[in-house]
Every structure is written in structure tokens, then in C-alpha cells.
Motif scaffolding. Structure first.
Motif, PDB file in Angstrom:
ATOM      1  N   MET A   1       0.842  -1.194   0.000  1.00 43.80           N
ATOM      2  CA  MET A   1       0.000   0.000   0.000  1.00 43.80           C
ATOM      3  C   MET A   1       0.883   1.251   0.000  1.00 43.80           C
ATOM      4  O   MET A   1       1.807   1.369   0.796  1.00 43.80           O
ATOM      5  N   ILE A   2       0.583   2.170  -0.888  1.00 39.24           N
ATOM      6  CA  ILE A   2       1.304   3.435  -0.959  1.00 39.24           C
ATOM      7  C   ILE A   2       0.436   4.518  -0.330  1.00 39.24           C
ATOM      8  O   ILE A   2      -0.719   4.709  -0.729  1.00 39.24           O
ATOM      9  N   ILE A   3       1.001   5.194   0.653  1.00 42.37           N
ATOM     10  CA  ILE A   3       0.249   6.183   1.415  1.00 42.37           C
ATOM     11  C   ILE A   3       0.994   7.509   1.406  1.00 42.37           C
ATOM     12  O   ILE A   3       2.148   7.585   1.845  1.00 42.37           O
ATOM     13  N   ASP A   4       0.342   8.528   0.906  1.00 41.36           N
ATOM     14  CA  ASP A   4       0.868   9.894   1.019  1.00 41.36           C
ATOM     15  C   ASP A   4       0.590  10.348   2.442  1.00 41.36           C
ATOM     16  O   ASP A   4      -0.554  10.556   2.825  1.00 41.36           O
ATOM     17  N   GLY A   5       1.645  10.506   3.226  1.00 40.23           N
ATOM     18  CA  GLY A   5       1.490  10.818   4.638  1.00 40.23           C
ATOM     19  C   GLY A   5       1.272  12.278   4.953  1.00 40.23           C
ATOM     20  O   GLY A   5       1.083  12.629   6.129  1.00 40.23           O
ATOM     21  N   HIS A   6       1.279  13.136   3.930  1.00 39.56           N
ATOM     22  CA  HIS A   6       1.072  14.560   4.215  1.00 39.56           C
ATOM     23  C   HIS A   6       0.666  15.329   2.972  1.00 39.56           C
ATOM     24  O   HIS A   6       1.491  15.665   2.123  1.00 39.56           O
ATOM     25  N   SER A   7      -0.633  15.608   2.868  1.00 41.49           N
ATOM     26  CA  SER A   7      -1.140  16.543   1.861  1.00 41.49           C
ATOM     27  C   SER A   7      -2.332  17.278   2.451  1.00 41.49           C
ATOM     28  O   SER A   7      -2.961  16.802   3.404  1.00 41.49           O
ATOM     29  N   HIS A   8      -2.613  18.438   1.875  1.00 41.71           N
ATOM     30  CA  HIS A   8      -3.700  19.272   2.377  1.00 41.71           C
ATOM     31  C   HIS A   8      -4.938  19.135   1.490  1.00 41.71           C
ATOM     32  O   HIS A   8      -4.843  18.718   0.328  1.00 41.71           O
ATOM     33  N   VAL A   9      -6.065  19.492   2.053  1.00 40.49           N
ATOM     34  CA  VAL A   9      -7.307  19.530   1.279  1.00 40.49           C
ATOM     35  C   VAL A   9      -7.119  20.483   0.107  1.00 40.49           C
ATOM     36  O   VAL A   9      -6.711  21.636   0.283  1.00 40.49           O
ATOM     37  N   THR A  10      -7.377  19.980  -1.093  1.00 39.32           N
ATOM     38  CA  THR A  10      -7.361  20.818  -2.291  1.00 39.32           C
ATOM     39  C   THR A  10      -8.698  20.690  -2.999  1.00 39.32           C
ATOM     40  O   THR A  10      -9.355  19.649  -2.922  1.00 39.32           O
ATOM     41  N   LEU A  11      -9.084  21.743  -3.680  1.00 39.28           N
ATOM     42  CA  LEU A  11     -10.387  21.779  -4.339  1.00 39.28           C
ATOM     43  C   LEU A  11     -10.231  21.842  -5.855  1.00 39.28           C
ATOM     44  O   LEU A  11      -9.323  22.506  -6.353  1.00 39.28           O
ATOM     45  N   PRO A  12     -11.107  21.148  -6.578  1.00 38.05           N
ATOM     46  CA  PRO A  12     -12.142  20.244  -6.088  1.00 38.05           C
ATOM     47  C   PRO A  12     -11.559  18.919  -5.584  1.00 38.05           C
ATOM     48  O   PRO A  12     -10.538  18.449  -6.091  1.00 38.05           O
ATOM     49  N   ILE A  13     -12.225  18.326  -4.615  1.00 37.61           N
ATOM     50  CA  ILE A  13     -11.741  17.096  -3.985  1.00 37.61           C
ATOM     51  C   ILE A  13     -11.611  15.977  -5.012  1.00 37.61           C
ATOM     52  O   ILE A  13     -10.656  15.191  -4.978  1.00 37.61           O
ATOM     53  N   ASP A  14     -12.558  15.890  -5.925  1.00 41.23           N
ATOM     54  CA  ASP A  14     -12.544  14.805  -6.917  1.00 41.23           C
ATOM     55  C   ASP A  14     -11.263  14.790  -7.743  1.00 41.23           C
ATOM     56  O   ASP A  14     -10.789  13.724  -8.147  1.00 41.23           O
ATOM     57  N   GLU A  15     -10.700  15.961  -8.005  1.00 38.33           N
ATOM     58  CA  GLU A  15      -9.474  16.022  -8.806  1.00 38.33           C
ATOM     59  C   GLU A  15      -8.303  15.380  -8.070  1.00 38.33           C
ATOM     60  O   GLU A  15      -7.441  14.761  -8.691  1.00 38.33           O
ATOM     61  N   HIS A  16      -8.278  15.532  -6.759  1.00 36.46           N
ATOM     62  CA  HIS A  16      -7.228  14.882  -5.971  1.00 36.46           C
ATOM     63  C   HIS A  16      -7.365  13.364  -6.065  1.00 36.46           C
ATOM     64  O   HIS A  16      -6.379  12.647  -6.264  1.00 36.46           O
ATOM     65  N   ILE A  17      -8.579  12.872  -5.927  1.00 33.51           N
ATOM     66  CA  ILE A  17      -8.799  11.427  -6.007  1.00 33.51           C
ATOM     67  C   ILE A  17      -8.413  10.894  -7.383  1.00 33.51           C
ATOM     68  O   ILE A  17      -7.778   9.836  -7.498  1.00 33.51           O
TER      69      ILE A  17
END
Length: 262
Positions: A1-17
């Protein structure tokens, strides 16, 4: 499993996903934010955002209690939209008295079942403001504490954070950005103190990244710091400089998964 341990909420949320899916990031430890530099449309707006950030990092913005509560509401909305992809860390105002800190953590961190507290952006010479944060962490089951450790913090500031970690050995303390230009001394502190960890986002240079993660693969946590970092480039940097797949696997996900019980 690859986990980004530090990112902030960015908008729109769907684009991050969508970007996580494209790059192959399974989960993100998502942090609340009081501003959205990714919304800037030109250099002038970026400058405005960076002025805000610099004032925040210098400790000039005060406790910002209502702003932080609003940012946690935004964070919780993101987590509720994608509960299988996000784990949350919430902002807590430093410098409140002990009772006020406890009440804030109870309402905003504990009741929301957030995994930790941070990111703490403390001005140089102001590390003592974290005392009640450490007390609250211990009270609520040793919640991990994530502290920005690049500019403007000095080595003396980082040493103060390390002293808090030693005084509260049950509390995991994550030092952001490998300690910035104090990375060499910070690496030694993390090597000596069991509950100190290093985040790799905004690393000082690839030479620094390579040195630290291969020296302390069990204490380093992959981070992107979105919107300031790029998911794909950040992941590729870890893969490029790791001396073995064992190192890469530990940094890219195994360490943070164990730390947070993911």
C-alpha cells in the motif's frame, strides 16, 4: 500500500482522487488548510497566497480558532466523501491554555475520530506554545503531532521539539520536510529518539532525501504536501533514490500504516 502521509485539502476534492488513482496512491493522510493556493490563477494571486503562508509560518496569524474550525469542517467533508481513501489530521490552535486546548481537541479532533493533530506552523522561538498540545495528545491516547520543521524554524527550535518528544515518549512526533536546512542534525535527533519521525515532503535536495531515507528507512514517512508537491514526482523521487525495494516500501507506506494503524 502506498500512502501519502502529508497533503492538504485541495479543491475540487474529486481532482485529488483522480490524481491519486492515476499515480497509484492508495490512501492520503489529509490535513486541514486555512487557504487554497491551488485556486490562484496568476502570479499576482500566488504572491498573495504566499504572503499569507509566510505570515502563518512566522506565527503572526494568532490562534485563528474559527478559521481552524472551518478548515476542519472542510476536511471532514472530504473524508466523508472518500472514507476509504482519506485519513485525517486536524489543525489545533497552539497557545491556548490547557483547559481550552482540551476542549478544542475533544470537540474537533477526538469526536471527529481524526488520526492526529497538525500541521503546526510555529514561529521561531515559539515552540513552548506546543506544551498543551502534547498534554492533550497524551490525554487522548497519544495522538500523533505533525510539526512544520522547515523555515523559519532553526536548529534550536527543532531541538526544543525533540525535547518535548523525549518528555512525552508515548506521543509520535513527525517533523515535516526532513528538518529543512537543518536536516543533518535533525536526522541524528530522529535516530536517537524512538518517537520522532521524518516527513519527506518538500525535501531540501535529492541528495538529502537519499541520505536520510537510506540511513533511517524505518523512521521516514512519504509525503507530498499537495498542493505544493506533485504526487507522481514525489513518488518517483523515493523510488529513484531508495537503495532497495525494502527501503522504498517502508517509506512509501509501511511506516505510516503501522504508526496510524491503517
Amino acid at each position: 500500500m502506498i500512502i501519502d502521509g502529508h497533503s492538504h485539502v485541495t479543491l475540487p476534492i474529486d481532482e485529488h482522487i483522480k490524481e491519486m488513482n492515476r499515480v497509484g496512491i492508495d490512501k492520503t493522510v489529509l490535513f486541514s488548510t486555512s487557504f487554497h493556493p491551488e485556486a490562484a490563477e496568476n502570479a499576482s494571486e500566488v504572491k498573495q497566497a504566499m504572503t499569507y503562508l509566510n505570515n502563518l509560518l512566522a506565527g503572526k496569524m494568532g490562534s485563528m480558532i474559527q478559521v481552524r474550525k472551518k478548515s476542519i469542517a472542510e476536511l471532514m467533508n472530504a473524508i466523508q466523501c472518500y472514507p476509504d481513501r482519506y485519513v485525517g489530521f486536524g489543525a489545533v490552535p497552539p497557545g491556548l491554555d490547557e483547559d481550552a486546548t482540551m476542549a478544542y481537541v475533544e470537540e474537533n479532533i477526538f469526536r471527529n475520530q481524526l488520526a492526529g493533530m497538525g500541521e503546526f506552523t510555529i514561529g521561531s522561538g515559539q515552540i513552548a506554545l506546543l506544551k498543551n498540545i502534547f498534554i492533550a495528545s497524551r490525554e487522548y491516547g497519544n495522538l500523533p503531532i505533525w510539526v512544520h520543521a522547515f523555515f523559519p524554524l532553526t536548529l534550536a527550535d527543532i531541538q526544543e521539539i525533540a525535547a518535548f518528544a523525549e518528555a512525552y515518549p508515548g506521543t509520535p512526533v513527525i517533523l515535516g520536510h526532513l528538518g529543512g536546512n537543518n536536516w543533518l542534525e535533525t536526522m541524528d535527533l530522529v535516530k536517537e529518539i524512538p518517537n520522532l519521525y521524518l516527513d519527506t515532503s518538500a525535501y531540501f535536495s535529492t541528495f538529502v532525501l537519499s541520505t536520510v531515507i537510506n540511513e533511517l528507512p524505518e523512521k521516514c514517512l512519504f509525503g507530498v504536501d499537495r498542493p505544493f508537491g506533485d504526487l507522481q514526482l514525489s513518488r518517483e523521487a523515493i523510488l529513484k533514490v531508495s537503495k532497495s525495494s525494502t527501503v522504498a516500501d517502508a517509506v512509501l507506506g509501511e511506516n505510516i500504516a503501522e504508526l496510524l494503524g491503517i
